[in-house]
Design an enzyme around this catalytic site. Structure first.
Site, PDB file in Angstrom:
ATOM      1  N   THR A 100      -9.958 -11.891   4.089  1.00 26.54           N
ATOM      2  CA  THR A 100     -10.731 -10.651   4.158  1.00 26.54           C
ATOM      3  C   THR A 100     -10.623  -9.897   2.839  1.00 26.54           C
ATOM      4  O   THR A 100      -9.754 -10.189   2.026  1.00 26.54           O
ATOM      5  CB  THR A 100     -10.184  -9.741   5.296  1.00 26.54           C
ATOM      6  OG1 THR A 100      -8.872  -9.308   4.912  1.00 26.54           O
ATOM      7  CG2 THR A 100     -10.113 -10.472   6.614  1.00 26.54           C
ATOM      8  N   PHE A 138       0.830  -1.208   0.000  1.00 23.10           N
ATOM      9  CA  PHE A 138       0.000   0.000   0.000  1.00 23.10           C
ATOM     10  C   PHE A 138       0.864   1.259   0.000  1.00 23.10           C
ATOM     11  O   PHE A 138       0.475   2.289  -0.563  1.00 23.10           O
ATOM     12  CB  PHE A 138      -0.925  -0.016   1.229  1.00 23.10           C
ATOM     13  CG  PHE A 138      -1.961   1.069   1.221  1.00 23.10           C
ATOM     14  CD1 PHE A 138      -3.125   0.919   0.478  1.00 23.10           C
ATOM     15  CD2 PHE A 138      -1.780   2.242   1.948  1.00 23.10           C
ATOM     16  CE1 PHE A 138      -4.082   1.928   0.464  1.00 23.10           C
ATOM     17  CE2 PHE A 138      -2.731   3.248   1.934  1.00 23.10           C
ATOM     18  CZ  PHE A 138      -3.885   3.091   1.189  1.00 23.10           C
ATOM     19  N   HIS A 161      -9.329  -7.238   2.272  1.00 18.40           N
ATOM     20  CA  HIS A 161      -8.161  -6.362   2.222  1.00 18.40           C
ATOM     21  C   HIS A 161      -7.405  -6.485   0.907  1.00 18.40           C
ATOM     22  O   HIS A 161      -6.901  -5.510   0.371  1.00 18.40           O
ATOM     23  CB  HIS A 161      -7.192  -6.701   3.372  1.00 18.40           C
ATOM     24  CG  HIS A 161      -7.486  -5.970   4.617  1.00 18.40           C
ATOM     25  ND1 HIS A 161      -8.295  -6.469   5.601  1.00 18.40           N
ATOM     26  CD2 HIS A 161      -7.095  -4.752   5.031  1.00 18.40           C
ATOM     27  CE1 HIS A 161      -8.387  -5.594   6.576  1.00 18.40           C
ATOM     28  NE2 HIS A 161      -7.670  -4.546   6.260  1.00 18.40           N
TER      29      HIS A 161
END
Ligand code: RBF
Length: 155
Positions: A92, A63, A94
């Site tokens: 998840t 990120f 994410h």
């Protein structure tokens, strides 16, 4: 089985001994990202890039690659930036957020600075698929990213 998209050597019209490359490496999944880094550096050196003209910086996760890349691309002496990361699908959502954000951010860093900022981020479903692309049976995506940077400097 499909092989690597791009590998090996290209002939460069620009003098690569005079070019400076910055490589941003994400620390997440570092076994993979270090292998990508080795592939990228080996490729650059084999094309005549000088060791002292390869700048390495680390960021915590994929990120953070976008901002790291933007900062480096803004440096006058840097001719191209190579972003290396590995995002592995978890349980998840994410994964999707990170992949989307980093792809968008890396694109923006290139467009904003008008310099090649290369997407060398592996996005896989599991660890084995990542290994296969970090010097395994599907080549080394770090090497491919370095080759892409060279090709863009020759655009
Ligand atoms: N960073 C990666 O480079 N690869 C990953 O597979 C990865 N998985 C993550 C999973 C979760 C649940 C979270 C919260 C973060 C993950 N990150 C991963 C870190 C991310 O890129 C970033 O460093 C952090 O979210 C802090 O901004």
């Amino acid at each position: 089985m499909a092989g690597p998209l791009t590998s090996g050597k290209v002939s460069s019209k620009v003098n690569l001994a005079k070019k400076t490359f910055a490589i941003v490496v994400a620390e997440w999944n570092e076994e993979i990202t270090e292998a990508l880094y080795d592939g990228a550096v080996t490729c650059l050196k084999s094309h005549g890039v000088k060791k002292e003209n390869i700048i390495r910086k680390s960021v915590p996760g994929s990120f953070e690659l976008s901002l790291g890349a933007l900062w480096l691309a803004e440096e006058k002496k840097v001719d191209a930036v190579i972003c290396l990361g590995c995002v592995i699908q978890g349980d998840t959502p994410h994964f999707d957020y990170i992949c989307q954000a980093v792809a968008y951010g890396i694109t923006q860093a290139g467009l904003k600075t008008r310099k090649p900022v290369i997407f060398g981020v592996i996005t896989t479903l599991n660890h084995q698929q990542a290994l296969d692309r970090a010097g395994g049976k599907f080549g080394n995506k770090g090497e491919e990213a370095a080759l892409t940077a060279i090709k863009m400097l020759n655009f």
